[in-house]
Design an enzyme around this catalytic site. Structure first.
Site, PDB file in Angstrom:
ATOM      1  N   GLU A 179       0.818  -1.218   0.000  1.00  0.00           N
ATOM      2  CA  GLU A 179       0.000   0.000   0.000  1.00  0.00           C
ATOM      3  C   GLU A 179       0.854   1.270   0.000  1.00  0.00           C
ATOM      4  OE1 GLU A 179      -4.113  -1.458   2.109  1.00  0.00           O
ATOM      5  OE2 GLU A 179      -2.559  -0.672   3.441  1.00  0.00           O
ATOM      6  N   GLU A 248      -6.994  -7.361  -1.001  1.00  0.00           N
ATOM      7  CA  GLU A 248      -7.645  -7.224   0.303  1.00  0.00           C
ATOM      8  C   GLU A 248      -9.091  -6.815   0.128  1.00  0.00           C
ATOM      9  OE1 GLU A 248      -5.715  -4.798   3.214  1.00  0.00           O
ATOM     10  OE2 GLU A 248      -3.727  -5.685   2.871  1.00  0.00           O
TER      11      GLU A 248
END
Length: 677
Positions: A179, A248
């Site tokens: 991320e 995710e």
């Protein structure tokens, strides 16, 4: 067997069968041994469960229709001290991967090594912070050297165990960084250089499997950029030849101390998955599939399937709870969370039943009005079809007439999957699985009452209250760098000489801190306790500082005496750009005394004495075998008293299921369970 409980309130080739299997991909499929597939994955973090729980968790994941298990690698657990490694117990990820393979599932290896994951310091070992000249997650030679050494070690360990796809192992995908795109902006050109270096470094390790980068729109080729979030149907990879992957899919959310348990409905979760595959998705991963408590995407999807438990001091902050249940399909204890587990199992089966059409066909989209969309996949070679009818309207159901293909009722915010475009095999809002409610029942064992008998002992703090520390400095030190993650606690102690008692007899102690808890003692007496949680709930006196830090000010009236006064402050303590530079503790202060007529005294540059941790931690009060002389009392058990240890014993319930200790009634702190005969 008796258990001692002690508390302190203060806190691309592979095969699942071992045969070589060729793994490749294109924009429509993950290709395994020539078979074009969509994949469902789920996160199970090995250190958030016990070794004995692994086989059962993995088995239930497979029964729920998953193809793969995804996990991070937790650098701080594996290298707690520079150059010293730990892969024992539930840190034995090699054993975990082999257990996954034995169950017939694949592995998605997310090395990071920054993981976030609501984990202490984002998974970085805190000793990194103290390396001279280091800056984390940027184009910094010192950091890159340490990151490469650790990443290479993990890859080489997997190679030695023959766990990568080309070796007949279960690992079919690997991830570098995590991320980074979310926080890349402030790093400027250094951030862009760093992410290119990450890609080159990962490829140089020759793992033999595709590498992915999540939330990284500019991921260098051949990295596959992937999506994280509650919904990823609108996501498109930056390379038209890459598969659309969801690393995710958040099954719920993590829990904060004192907050309600987050909940995401089975219907909404299923809707997000069906929409993702309707729009060309190939891989999805549930984050989490199993969640645990503590003191955090071939077509495939990834979500936390089991969240687990944040054991010890691993939970990130501030105030992330011990439980990492995440409202996942498998609850913290490994039980199916119904109807979520069963509803998703049916969805997985429905999508897999039409995967040949999805991965070999071409799609057309037709808008039917009022938020209803029809996506048709046609396999021209076989004449097979599959349709997705989605109703994006959140309040209005839809009755759809597809003429010769039939009429369909599509509830609001749902997706129907139509086999052959004329037979509904699943609708995400139509739940057929019964709901279950897990009830915790106190269990007496061998005629033992479930009521626990407690003893208590005060934390020995006389040395700290009199200012006796281990080292000194003429300033207020930063807590993270001082404790190096040995303890959550750091004592700040100093002395103040008062000559004019009249001006300071009714003074105000003011402490500015970026820690999460502060206990203040003046002349051996507790003046007050304040924590960040209280400020969140009751005060407007909290402010967000630079690099995502929280600042709050502690103020209490204190009575000072003529002569020498001793001040002892106990401070107890991850996401954003340069989070490693965010100060913690009372660093810089100011620490001030405000007297009559606005007289003030700044103590920030005083000579301060320091001590890391609690005496009870050092003497191992939780360890019955540790040599010490401690008086435990069963009389007058104190309530809401800081700096207190509590102890009880109980016989473990019969059977092999996980044992749950219900901490209801206890405040935030640490708990040890010591097992003995």
């Amino acid at each position: 067997m008796e258990v001692l409980l002690v508390l302190s309130l203060a806190l691309l080739c592979s095969s699942v069968s071992g045969l070589t299997t060729q793994v490749s991909y294109d924009s429509n499929a993950i290709v395994i041994n020539g078979e074009r597939r969509v994949l469902f994955s789920g996160s199970i973090h090995y250190p958030r469960s016990t070794v004995d729980m692994w086989p059962d968790l993995i088995r239930k994941a497979k029964e729920g229709g998953l193809d793969a298990i995804e996990t991070y690698i937790f650098w701080d657990r594996h290298e707690p001290k520079q150059g010293e490694y730990d892969f024992s117990g539930n840190l034995d990820f090699i054993r975990f991967f082999k257990t996954v393979q034995e169950a017939g599932l694949y592995v998605v290896l997310r090395i990071g090594p920054y993981v976030c994951a609501e984990w202490n310091y984002g998974g970085f070992p805190v000793w990194l912070h103290n390396l001279p000249g280091i800056e984390l997650r940027t184009d910094n030679a010192i950091y890159k050297n340490e990151m490469q050494k650790f990443t290479a070690k993990i890859v080489n360990m997997c190679k030695e165990a023959k766990l990568f796809a080309p070796q007949g192992g279960p690992i079919i995908l690997a991830q570098i960084e995590n991320e980074y795109g979310n926080i890349m902006g402030p790093y400027g050109e250094a951030g862009k250089s760093y992410i290119k270096w990450c890609a080159q470094m990962a490829l140089s390790l020759n793992a033999g499997v595709p590498w992915i980068m999540c939330q990284q729109d500019d991921a260098p080729q051949p990295m596959i950029n992937t999506c994280n979030g509650f919904y990823c149907d609108d996501f498109e990879p930056n390379n038209p030849k890459s598969p659309k992957m969801w690393t995710e899919n958040w099954t719920g959310w993590f829990s904060g101390w004192g907050d309600k348990q987050p909940h995401r409905t089975a219907e909404d979760l299923a809707f997000s998955v069906a929409r993702f595959f309707q729009t060309g998705g190939v891989f999805t991963n549930y984050y989490m599939i199993w969640a645990v408590a503590s003191s955090t995407h071939t077509n495939s999807s990834n979500l936390q399937y089991h969240g687990g438990t944040n054991f010890g001091r691993t939970s990130g902050g501030p105030y992330i709870a011990t439980t990492y249940d995440y409202d996942a399909p498998l609850d913290e204890y490994g039980n199916p969370n119904q109807p979520k587990w069963g509803h998703l199992k049916e969805l997985h089966a429905a999508i897999k039943s039409v995967q040949k059409v999805l991965t070999n066909g071409t799609s057309t989209i037709k808008e039917l009005g009022n938020g209803v969309n029809l996506t048709t996949y046609d396999n021209n070679a076989t004449g097979e079809r599959v349709c997705f009818l989605s109703n994006l309207n959140t309040t209005q159901d839809a009755n759809i007439d597809l003429q010769k293909d039939g009429k369909y009722f599509v509830p609001a915010w749902s997706v129907s999957i139509l086999e052959g475009c004329n037979k509904e095999i699943h609708n995400t809002a139509k739940v057929n699985t019964q709901s279950t409610v897990m009830v915790k029942k106190p269990e007496g064992t061998e005629n033992q009452s479930a009521q626990l008998s407690w003893q208590w002992a005060a934390e020995h703090i006389k040395d700290s209250l009199t200012g006796r520390g281990k080292f000194t400095a003429p300033k207020l030190l930063e807590q993270k760098g001082t404790t190096v993650d040995v303890s959550d606690y750091l004592w700040y102690m100093t002395r103040v000489d008062i000559k004019d008692k009249f001006s300071w007899s009714n003074a105000t102690l003011r402490v500015n801190t970026t820690g999460h808890v502060l206990h203040a003692y003046v002349n051996g007496k507790l003046t007050g306790t304040l924590n960040l949680e209280s400020f969140f709930q009751f005060s407007s006196g909290i402010s967000m500082g630079k690099n995502g830090t929280y600042n709050f000010t502690f103020e209490k009236n204190v009575s000072l005496k003529s002569g020498t006064n001793t001040l002892a402050l106990l401070s107890a303590t991850n996401y954003g750009a340069r989070f490693d530079l965010a100060p913690t503790g009372i660093v810089g202060g100011p620490v001030q005394l405000i007297g009559k007529a606005n007289a003030s005294m700044d103590l920030s540059s005083n000579q301060w004495s320091y001590k890391v941790g609690l005496n009870g931690e050092a003497s191992q009060m939780y360890n019955e075998k540790a040599p010490r002389n401690i008086r435990w009392s069963s009389e007058g058990i104190p309530i809401s008293r800081p700096m207190t240890w509590y102890k009880t014993t109980f016989k473990a319930p019969l059977g092999a299921d996980p044992v749950v200790v219900d901490m209801q009634g206890m405040g935030k702190g640490h708990a040890w369970a010591c097992v003995g005969k």
